[in-house]
Design a protein around this motif. Structure first.
Motif, short mmCIF file in Angstrom:
data_model
loop_
_atom_site.label_atom_id
_atom_site.label_comp_id
_atom_site.label_asym_id
_atom_site.label_seq_id
_atom_site.Cartn_x
_atom_site.Cartn_y
_atom_site.Cartn_z
N ASP A 1 0.67 -1.07 0.78
CA ASP A 1 0.06 0.06 -0.04
C ASP A 1 1.15 1.18 -0.40
OD1 ASP A 1 -2.63 -0.97 0.79
OD2 ASP A 1 -1.54 -2.27 1.90
N VAL A 2 2.20 1.41 0.80
CA VAL A 2 2.63 2.09 0.47
C VAL A 2 4.12 2.82 -0.58
CG1 VAL A 2 4.82 3.77 2.61
CG2 VAL A 2 2.88 1.98 3.17
N MET B 1 2.53 2.01 -3.74
CA MET B 1 1.89 2.07 -4.44
C MET B 1 1.82 3.80 -4.11
SD MET B 1 -1.54 -0.09 -4.63
CE MET B 1 -0.90 -2.48 -5.61
N THR B 2 1.52 3.86 -2.98
CA THR B 2 1.44 5.93 -2.51
C THR B 2 3.02 6.34 -3.37
OG1 THR B 2 0.06 4.40 -0.76
CG2 THR B 2 0.98 7.58 -1.24
N ALA C 1 2.98 6.06 -6.87
CA ALA C 1 2.07 7.18 -7.80
C ALA C 1 2.15 8.44 -7.37
CB ALA C 1 0.20 6.97 -7.57
N ILE C 2 2.25 9.47 -5.92
CA ILE C 2 2.13 10.13 -5.35
C ILE C 2 4.32 11.05 -5.35
CG2 ILE C 2 1.86 12.35 -3.39
CD1 ILE C 2 -0.61 10.92 -4.78
N GLY D 1 5.37 10.09 -9.89
CA GLY D 1 3.96 10.56 -10.54
C GLY D 1 3.94 11.67 -10.18
N VAL D 2 2.93 12.14 -9.81
CA VAL D 2 2.64 13.26 -9.08
C VAL D 2 3.41 14.80 -8.75
CG1 VAL D 2 0.88 14.93 -8.09
CG2 VAL D 2 0.21 12.72 -8.50
N ILE E 1 5.70 15.65 -11.94
CA ILE E 1 5.53 15.81 -13.47
C ILE E 1 4.53 17.43 -12.74
CG2 ILE E 1 2.93 16.11 -14.07
CD1 ILE E 1 2.34 13.67 -14.39
N LEU E 2 4.68 17.97 -11.63
CA LEU E 2 3.81 19.28 -10.81
C LEU E 2 5.83 19.61 -10.98
CD1 LEU E 2 1.59 19.00 -8.04
CD2 LEU E 2 1.19 19.95 -10.80
N VAL F 1 -6.62 17.47 2.37
CA VAL F 1 -6.13 17.45 0.24
C VAL F 1 -7.20 18.47 -0.20
CG1 VAL F 1 -6.65 16.10 -1.03
CG2 VAL F 1 -5.75 15.18 0.66
N PRO G 1 -4.49 -5.02 -1.58
CA PRO G 1 -3.48 -3.51 -1.89
C PRO G 1 -4.10 -2.62 -2.72
CG PRO G 1 -2.25 -5.64 -1.82
CD PRO G 1 -3.40 -6.71 -2.02
N GLY G 2 -3.44 -1.93 -1.90
CA GLY G 2 -3.92 -0.18 -3.16
C GLY G 2 -5.07 0.80 -2.01
N GLN H 1 -4.33 5.53 -3.24
CA GLN H 1 -3.62 5.57 -4.88
C GLN H 1 -4.54 5.41 -5.84
OE1 GLN H 1 -4.26 4.24 -1.76
NE2 GLN H 1 -2.00 3.49 -1.05
N ALA I 1 -4.98 9.02 -7.27
CA ALA I 1 -3.72 9.79 -7.71
C ALA I 1 -3.58 8.75 -8.92
CB ALA I 1 -2.19 9.06 -6.74
N ILE I 2 -3.71 7.99 -9.49
CA ILE I 2 -3.59 7.09 -10.48
C ILE I 2 -4.34 7.91 -11.86
CG2 ILE I 2 -3.22 5.20 -11.58
CD1 ILE I 2 -1.86 3.35 -9.77
N VAL J 1 -3.27 10.76 -12.55
CA VAL J 1 -1.92 10.72 -13.61
C VAL J 1 -2.46 10.99 -14.82
CG1 VAL J 1 -0.27 10.26 -13.67
CG2 VAL J 1 -0.63 10.80 -11.21
N LEU K 1 -3.62 14.41 -16.25
CA LEU K 1 -2.12 14.74 -16.50
C LEU K 1 -1.26 14.17 -17.59
CD1 LEU K 1 -2.85 15.85 -13.38
CD2 LEU K 1 -0.36 14.98 -12.72
N PHE L 1 -0.31 16.32 -20.38
CA PHE L 1 1.59 16.59 -20.95
C PHE L 1 1.49 16.18 -22.67
CE2 PHE L 1 3.38 18.16 -17.66
CZ PHE L 1 4.56 17.70 -17.68
N ILE M 1 -12.16 13.31 -4.39
CA ILE M 1 -11.49 14.05 -3.73
C ILE M 1 -9.81 14.37 -4.08
CG2 ILE M 1 -10.15 15.27 -1.47
CD1 ILE M 1 -12.53 14.44 0.12
N VAL N 1 -8.23 16.85 -7.00
CA VAL N 1 -6.96 17.73 -6.45
C VAL N 1 -5.90 18.18 -7.29
CG1 VAL N 1 -5.72 18.46 -4.23
CG2 VAL N 1 -7.64 18.46 -3.74
#
Lengths: 180, 185
Positions: free
Chosen positions: A51-52, A54-55, A58-59, A62-63, A66-67, A163, B41-42, B46, B49-50, B53, B56, B60, B132, B136
């Motif tokens: 789980d961690v 994937m975060t 992704a964050i 990924g994010v 890009i930012l 958020v 998992p997930g 997550q 966010a995907i 993305v 995004l 791009f 959310i 965001v």
């Protein structure tokens, strides 16, 4: 085998972390920072925390990348002849000394990965309670989701609102009224 | 600093083709992670966010401005605010049914929904957090891409000529030590 993989990953992450701090060019630092996040995501997978991982993927990879890329595309990119920052030797000595002391002090005290006697695992009141009662209490199988959404739902509500507030704050900082 | 027109976009056949191929898979993966996060998992954070993305990536590849026009402000605000509203709504509904905030088992005991706790969690995960986070992520991207309105920038430049106005202020302070370094070398 897994030993070699773990050490290779740790080496890769440390190298990319140092490179992120050392690169003088902002674009290079951002790209290496993305590689660092990817390495961390694989390490989390290796430590059985998907789980961690994937975060982080992704964050972090990924994010954030890009930012940051978008930010340097929108601002002036300072040019420099040097590829790397100059090393501040006294600072390196202080940080390195602190790191060595911390590692020598902490590492021998840590439990092996997956050690059934580790306090975080061998704990009937907390860890084992969630693992044993999650399905009967909530009806979902992923204990992480159950803890986040059910056992500590109020806490997650606060996080979700944070958020939301972050999005609003960006509008305030940029003095805009609409996102798009 | 950039003028309001979209000058960050360079049309690239390679990137456009790659995004066209990858985007359906990332979107599906994000949705899977959101909807199946309770058992594998997930989860919605997550997954959301995907999903964000994916937008995004499209921006791009095909330009930020067209994507911004395609996703209207009301849609984005609706996603983010709607997600918060769903989360609050589920919590308050539990109170209305005689429980505490987010006490999902009231849906089962009072309304008679089987697996009320599970569906209450799925509601805040899928209808709340995922919306959310996805909203965001996209709004941060669009807001950053838009930057300062040009009028405001001009105004700042005139009123505080010596002070740091916007992004260029940081660059100017960066250049200071740099030149000193050059002299030392």
């Amino acid at each position: 085998m897994t030993f070699a993989v773990a050490y290779t990953l740790a080496f890769f992450v440390i190298i990319t972390a140092v490179a992120t701090a050392m690169f003088r060019d902002v674009l290079s630092a951002i790209v290496v920072f993305g590689a660092y996040s990817l390495g961390m995501a694989i390490i989390y997978t290796f430590l059985l925390a998907p789980d961690v991982a994937m975060t982080e993927a992704a964050i972090g990879a990924g994010v954030t990348t890009i930012l940051l890329l978008l930010t340097i595309a929108r601002t002036t990119r300072p040019t420099s002849d040097r590829t790397f920052e100059r090393v501040n030797l006294p600072a390196v000595a202080v940080v390195g000394g602190f790191l060595v002391v911390a590692l020598v002090g902490i590492l021998p005290e840590m439990y092996e990965i997956g050690d059934p006697g580790a306090p975080v695992w061998d704990n009937a009141q907390v860890t084992q309670y969630y693992l044993h009662n999650t399905y009967s209490d909530t009806g979902v199988q992923n204990a992480v989701t159950a803890v986040l959404a059910a056992y500590r739902g109020f806490d997650t509500f606060g996080e979700a609102v944070v958020v939301f507030a972050a999005g609003i704050s960006v509008l305030i900082v940029l003095k805009r009224e609409v996102f798009a | 600093m950039a003028d309001p027109v979209d000058d960050t976009y360079t049309e690239s056949q390679v990137i456009m083709t790659a995004v066209k191929i990858i985007a359906p898979f990332t979107l599906t993966y994000g949705l899977f992670m959101t909807f199946h996060g309770a058992d594998t998992p997930g989860g919605s954070f997550q997954g959301g966010a995907i999903i964000g993305v994916t937008i995004l990536m499209l921006a791009f590849a095909f330009g930020i401005e067209p994507t911004r026009q395609w996703l209207k402000n009301s849609v984005l605000v609706g996603l983010v605010a709607g997600g918060v509203a769903v989360f609050v709504g589920v919590g308050l509904a539990a109170i209305a049914l005689g429980g505490n905030f987010l006490q999902y088992d009231r849906f089962e005991t009072v309304l008679g929904i089987p697996d009320g706790t599970k569906w209450g969690m799925e509601a805040i995960e899928i209808g709340g957090i995922a919306l959310i986070v996805a909203g965001v992520v996209v709004t941060l991207f669009f807001a950053t891409a838009a930057g300062f309105p040009p009028k405001l920038r001009e105004h700042n430049g005139h009123s505080r000529r010596n002070g740091p106005s916007d992004g260029s202020g940081g660059v100017a302070t960066d250049a200071g030590p740099d030149s000193v370094d050059g002299g030392d070398d």
